[in-house]
Design a protein around this motif. Sequence first.
Motif, PDB file in Angstrom:
ATOM      1  N   ARG A  46      -3.108  10.308   5.602  1.00 12.25           N
ATOM      2  CA  ARG A  46      -2.423   9.560   4.551  1.00 12.25           C
ATOM      3  C   ARG A  46      -1.269   8.724   5.064  1.00 12.25           C
ATOM      4  NH1 ARG A  46      -1.916  12.991  -0.917  1.00 12.25           N
ATOM      5  NH2 ARG A  46      -4.122  13.339  -1.199  1.00 12.25           N
TER       6      ARG A  46
ATOM      7  N   TYR B 266     -10.503   4.821  -0.448  1.00 11.91           N
ATOM      8  CA  TYR B 266      -9.324   4.456  -1.223  1.00 11.91           C
ATOM      9  C   TYR B 266      -9.506   4.901  -2.667  1.00 11.91           C
ATOM     10  CZ  TYR B 266     -12.396   0.434  -1.843  1.00 11.91           C
ATOM     11  OH  TYR B 266     -13.473  -0.362  -2.078  1.00 11.91           O
TER      12      TYR B 266
ATOM     13  N   ILE C 152     -13.314   5.348   5.585  1.00 15.00           N
ATOM     14  CA  ILE C 152     -12.107   4.821   4.946  1.00 15.00           C
ATOM     15  C   ILE C 152     -12.313   4.981   3.455  1.00 15.00           C
ATOM     16  CG2 ILE C 152     -10.703   2.787   4.557  1.00 15.00           C
ATOM     17  CD1 ILE C 152     -11.531   1.840   7.297  1.00 15.00           C
TER      18      ILE C 152
ATOM     19  N   GLU D 241      -8.480   5.042  -6.941  1.00 14.57           N
ATOM     20  CA  GLU D 241      -8.411   4.080  -8.046  1.00 14.57           C
ATOM     21  C   GLU D 241      -7.105   3.314  -8.034  1.00 14.57           C
ATOM     22  OE1 GLU D 241     -10.397   3.040 -10.713  1.00 14.57           O
ATOM     23  OE2 GLU D 241     -11.898   3.805  -9.322  1.00 14.57           O
ATOM     24  N   ALA D 242      -6.024   4.058  -7.787  1.00 16.62           N
ATOM     25  CA  ALA D 242      -4.700   3.439  -7.877  1.00 16.62           C
ATOM     26  C   ALA D 242      -4.519   2.368  -6.815  1.00 16.62           C
ATOM     27  CB  ALA D 242      -3.617   4.497  -7.732  1.00 16.62           C
ATOM     28  N   GLU D 243      -5.174   2.598  -5.658  1.00 16.12           N
ATOM     29  CA  GLU D 243      -4.967   1.645  -4.570  1.00 16.12           C
ATOM     30  C   GLU D 243      -5.821   0.399  -4.725  1.00 16.12           C
ATOM     31  OE1 GLU D 243      -5.790   4.707  -1.960  1.00 16.12           O
ATOM     32  OE2 GLU D 243      -3.837   5.489  -2.466  1.00 16.12           O
ATOM     33  N   LYS D 244      -6.789   0.478  -5.640  1.00 16.51           N
ATOM     34  CA  LYS D 244      -7.740  -0.618  -5.759  1.00 16.51           C
ATOM     35  C   LYS D 244      -7.050  -1.928  -6.116  1.00 16.51           C
ATOM     36  CE  LYS D 244     -12.396  -0.974  -7.476  1.00 16.51           C
ATOM     37  NZ  LYS D 244     -13.336  -0.493  -8.486  1.00 16.51           N
ATOM     38  N   SER D 245      -6.127  -1.853  -7.085  1.00 13.86           N
ATOM     39  CA  SER D 245      -5.481  -3.091  -7.509  1.00 13.86           C
ATOM     40  C   SER D 245      -4.635  -3.671  -6.392  1.00 13.86           C
ATOM     41  CB  SER D 245      -4.636  -2.837  -8.751  1.00 13.86           C
ATOM     42  OG  SER D 245      -3.718  -1.813  -8.512  1.00 13.86           O
ATOM     43  N   GLY D 246      -4.022  -2.766  -5.593  1.00 13.08           N
ATOM     44  CA  GLY D 246      -3.241  -3.240  -4.459  1.00 13.08           C
ATOM     45  C   GLY D 246      -4.116  -3.917  -3.430  1.00 13.08           C
ATOM     46  N   LEU D 247      -5.249  -3.275  -3.142  1.00 15.07           N
ATOM     47  CA  LEU D 247      -6.156  -3.839  -2.147  1.00 15.07           C
ATOM     48  C   LEU D 247      -6.723  -5.169  -2.624  1.00 15.07           C
ATOM     49  CD1 LEU D 247      -8.120  -0.746  -0.870  1.00 15.07           C
ATOM     50  CD2 LEU D 247      -6.766  -2.317   0.481  1.00 15.07           C
ATOM     51  N   GLU D 248      -6.939  -5.264  -3.922  1.00 10.39           N
ATOM     52  CA  GLU D 248      -7.465  -6.513  -4.459  1.00 10.39           C
ATOM     53  C   GLU D 248      -6.516  -7.660  -4.148  1.00 10.39           C
ATOM     54  OE1 GLU D 248      -7.080  -7.001  -8.568  1.00 10.39           O
ATOM     55  OE2 GLU D 248      -8.381  -8.747  -8.659  1.00 10.39           O
ATOM     56  N   LEU D 249      -5.235  -7.386  -4.419  1.00  6.43           N
ATOM     57  CA  LEU D 249      -4.226  -8.410  -4.200  1.00  6.43           C
ATOM     58  C   LEU D 249      -4.165  -8.796  -2.729  1.00  6.43           C
ATOM     59  CD1 LEU D 249      -1.933  -9.901  -5.623  1.00  6.43           C
ATOM     60  CD2 LEU D 249      -0.437  -8.097  -4.860  1.00  6.43           C
ATOM     61  N   ILE D 250      -4.231  -7.769  -1.872  1.00  7.39           N
ATOM     62  CA  ILE D 250      -4.116  -8.022  -0.444  1.00  7.39           C
ATOM     63  C   ILE D 250      -5.323  -8.793   0.060  1.00  7.39           C
ATOM     64  CG2 ILE D 250      -4.054  -6.898   1.786  1.00  7.39           C
ATOM     65  CD1 ILE D 250      -2.514  -4.623   0.276  1.00  7.39           C
TER      66      ILE D 250
ATOM     67  N   PRO E 250      -6.264   3.617   3.436  1.00  8.23           N
ATOM     68  CA  PRO E 250      -5.958   2.265   3.933  1.00  8.23           C
ATOM     69  C   PRO E 250      -4.535   2.119   4.452  1.00  8.23           C
ATOM     70  CG  PRO E 250      -6.972   2.152   1.774  1.00  8.23           C
ATOM     71  CD  PRO E 250      -6.820   3.589   2.087  1.00  8.23           C
ATOM     72  N   GLN E 251      -3.570   2.762   3.755  1.00  3.34           N
ATOM     73  CA  GLN E 251      -2.193   2.497   4.205  1.00  3.34           C
ATOM     74  C   GLN E 251      -1.931   3.040   5.598  1.00  3.34           C
ATOM     75  OE1 GLN E 251      -2.775   4.205   1.445  1.00  3.34           O
ATOM     76  NE2 GLN E 251      -1.868   6.234   1.597  1.00  3.34           N
TER      77      GLN E 251
ATOM     78  N   VAL F 123       2.294   1.731  -3.481  1.00  2.00           N
ATOM     79  CA  VAL F 123       1.254   2.149  -4.418  1.00  2.00           C
ATOM     80  C   VAL F 123       0.922   3.617  -4.204  1.00  2.00           C
ATOM     81  CG1 VAL F 123      -1.169   1.861  -5.011  1.00  2.00           C
ATOM     82  CG2 VAL F 123       0.257  -0.134  -4.732  1.00  2.00           C
TER      83      VAL F 123
ATOM     84  N   LEU G 189      -2.468  -5.710 -10.161  1.00  2.00           N
ATOM     85  CA  LEU G 189      -1.329  -4.949  -9.667  1.00  2.00           C
ATOM     86  C   LEU G 189      -0.047  -5.465 -10.308  1.00  2.00           C
ATOM     87  CD1 LEU G 189      -0.460  -2.935  -7.243  1.00  2.00           C
ATOM     88  CD2 LEU G 189       0.294  -5.039  -6.191  1.00  2.00           C
TER      89      LEU G 189
ATOM     90  N   MET H 150       0.821  -1.205   0.000  1.00  2.00           N
ATOM     91  CA  MET H 150       0.000   0.000   0.000  1.00  2.00           C
ATOM     92  C   MET H 150       0.857   1.258   0.000  1.00  2.00           C
ATOM     93  SD  MET H 150      -2.872  -1.099  -0.381  1.00  2.00           S
ATOM     94  CE  MET H 150      -3.694   0.468  -0.413  1.00  2.00           C
TER      95      MET H 150
ATOM     96  N   LEU I  67     -13.765  -6.060  -2.928  1.00  2.00           N
ATOM     97  CA  LEU I  67     -12.467  -5.646  -3.473  1.00  2.00           C
ATOM     98  C   LEU I  67     -11.864  -6.729  -4.350  1.00  2.00           C
ATOM     99  CD1 LEU I  67     -10.936  -4.155  -0.272  1.00  2.00           C
ATOM    100  CD2 LEU I  67     -11.527  -2.915  -2.320  1.00  2.00           C
TER     101      LEU I  67
END
Lengths: 367, 360
Positions: B76, B191, B189, B193-202, B35-36, A25, A155, A22, A238
């Motif tokens: 942030r 988030y 909370i 657009e950019a963080e969405k793919s990261g959150l998906e993975l997590i 989120p971070q 990103v 990602l 995070m 998500l």
Amino acid sequence: MADAISKDIPLNSVQIEALVVMKIVKACSATFPTTATGALVGMDVNGTLQVTNSFPFPTADVAASDSHPNDHMAASNIAAAAPRSKANGTYQTEMIKYLREVNVDANGVGWYTSANMGNFINLGLIENQFHYQKENNEKTIALVHDVSRSSQGALSLRAFRLSPTFMAAFKENKFTTEIMQKSKLTYKDILVELPIIVHNSHLLTSFLHQLPAELPKKDLEYPSSLSELTANPPPVPLYPNLDALDLSIDPFLERTCDQLLDSIETHYTELNNFQYFQRQLAREQTKVTAWKTKRAAENATRATQKLAPLPEDEWERLFKLPTEPSRLEGMLNAKQVEQYSRQVDGFTASISGKMFAVKSNLLPESS
Amino acid sequence: MAVSTESFLHLARPLAPAVIGVQPTTAPLNVILQPQAVFSILDHAIRRDIRDTQSTRVIGALLGIRSEDGMEVEVRNCFAIPHTENEDQVEVDVEYQKNMLALQLKANPREVLLGWYTTSLELNSFSALIQNFFASPETGTFPHPAVHLTVSTEAGKEIDAKAYISAPVGVNAERAAESCLFIPVPYEIRYGEAEKSGLELISGAKDSENRAAPVVSDIEGLERAVDQSIDLLERVSEYVSSVLDEEREPSNALGQFLMNALSLAPKVDAQDIERDFNNHIQDVLVVSYLANTIRTQIDLSQRLATATLTMGGSDALAATGGGEGGGDKGQRGGQRGGKRGGGGRGGGGREPREPREPAE
């Protein structure tokens, strides 16, 4: 270098905490399209490098102070050079010192950088990673986060190390044809990619279960009107990310094509350089041969006159052969082209799948 | 922890004894958590030191961005601050906080200090003391209110969070420093657009036993997304058919919604679709083909440049001849590469006819 690594277990995979994902990103997308760089801390356990925290490097905030469109190039250059600059070295030591006090793993394990459509293979990346990897007994990686590719769906985060053979060659900084023939070093051996695993803590897992996840299993109450449904949409999970179904591929393909063209241009320049060198070398060599024949003839006359012959190796002082241009740039370019074409392959695979899906959706009778 | 709180009552808070010339803001405040920042707080909670202090909580500072009117703060980033706490006193490493803040601001010059967090829901007199430290003009956020975020991190329980701001309240003058009134404020909370793919993975890793997930390729992600949407479509059609069979209660709103969604499907001629589809897929395939051709060309040129050519007789001859031969071949490869490059340019322009030329 190679000995130091083989002594203990070499790194074979990278495990990244969700926090680091995070943070990277966020840092990378905040500065996009300017390059962002930062340091990673963590530790290695039995060949797995655990990255547990990260922090960005300070950069001059050019983009903010001056909104000139070309300025982000300058800022990118500053940011890209950040990991090996001296000021950031002290910043990193300082930061790690403070992080140690709050029980964060106080051990630098590498650095991260952002990329735009896979254009990360350049001299900057190599020099940065070399800067980290040249220490003995190091376990460091370079994490590359591709901002534009991530916005398109999955990602894109990759971990790289320089291969031991390349490290040895780069240390000597000799990339001539002869040496490369001997060492059998090709562009495929520059970088070693390591598999990445994302890891969550127990607390985080617990937290993630509270975020909107799966669709509710039980029956919901019916909405009373259409406006209520649009006003309070149900939470979207998500995972999996439905953004991956987006059909707009053209901008991505177009940009990759442009970048490929740039690479070809670079390749061409490299070749021209090399040809220039070849011509120069040939010219010098003709001169040397001419001088040698002349000297031999002279010596022959002197021999008939019973005089001592003149030395025959003086040409080394008289003529200076041009130095061969480094092959490194060309190798990196080749690697970059390979990276682009793999990327295009990936795009093609997913877009053709999506397009067939759309087609059979619109024309159900033909399928 | 809810992602958003729907409705909230903003309480007016008592005004602080104002410094002349500077008016503290009393506007309602919304807190947005990224989120971070939450992840970072949870990470800190795991890494707390339980050996030499009795406290079960840790504290840290919140950093982020305050909107221009001061009505909204976006958390942030945050960093941990070491502190010790026992029966009758609390000690916060002020020096550490100052240095760390300076370091953090160096890397993120646009962020400001917003307040602090702790990892237990409890509010006590120590909280008031620390809150007053973070809200004070010299070391804190004055004239803006300092945000206090409490996150419960007890094992086995739901993770709960609350956000507060404070107003000074004094029983008497001596105790003013260690008392304050905490006023709850709404938070959500959010988030990007950019963080969405990261959150998906997590969040992909949250159901697995070892809490880990590999980074997937685009095509795997696509497969999952397709599976998911097929699943959703099946649910909807199941619902519709059960309504038609009069097994379930119909809903007008849902019916309307589905009609609206269906009317989004474009009405295009089948032939047009066929033609556009074929054109587009050909473009894509040609680009892919060209990219791979370029790769092969460059690969070949690299190989020829460093290949050991064994044509010459003597060693010296072989060395020079080899070098020149390599250059020659490289040149030829380059010319070919250049030609292909022209084709690639056509592909980049996405003209339907052009890319086919170099493919001949």
